[in-house]
Enzyme design. Sequence first.
Site, PDB file in Angstrom:
ATOM      1  N   CYS A  30       1.014  -0.886   0.529  1.00  0.00           N
ATOM      2  CA  CYS A  30       0.348  -0.035   0.063  1.00  0.00           C
ATOM      3  C   CYS A  30       0.954   1.144  -0.256  1.00  0.00           C
ATOM      4  O   CYS A  30       1.636   1.780   1.017  1.00  0.00           O
ATOM      5  CB  CYS A  30      -0.849   0.086   1.146  1.00  0.00           C
ATOM      6  SG  CYS A  30      -1.679   1.384   1.660  1.00  0.00           S
ATOM      7  N   CYS A  33       0.226   4.087   3.071  1.00  0.00           N
ATOM      8  CA  CYS A  33       0.578   3.020   3.930  1.00  0.00           C
ATOM      9  C   CYS A  33       1.998   3.558   4.253  1.00  0.00           C
ATOM     10  O   CYS A  33       2.822   4.037   5.592  1.00  0.00           O
ATOM     11  CB  CYS A  33       0.182   1.423   3.774  1.00  0.00           C
ATOM     12  SG  CYS A  33      -1.567   1.034   4.184  1.00  0.00           S
TER      13      CYS A  33
END
Length: 105
Positions: A30, A33
């Site tokens: 991600c 993230c």
Amino acid sequence: MAIKHLKTAEFEAAVEAAPLAMVDFWASWCGPCKMLSPAVEALAEQYEGKVLVAKVNVDEEPELARAFGVMSIPTVVFLKNGREFDRKVGLMPASAFTAVLDSNL
């Protein structure tokens, strides 16, 4: 202590033992993230001894992500005495998290 990486088996005990917890649900693939990670690490240092700052990898702990209804990542869940009271979804500045933490310490 810095960031604690939590597994399902230890999650409940860890967050209930902490008066205040901030849990980042994330995954290694991600992009947002990865961008949020330095801010989470800085918050772990800033609030050491006052707040449990933890991360949960949704690929390794899918049942925990499901239990919290995590539909997109990053999702940061705030818990007080083991109970969720707020959450932030998506990439946000550190100030969005410090506002929640400071008002609940």
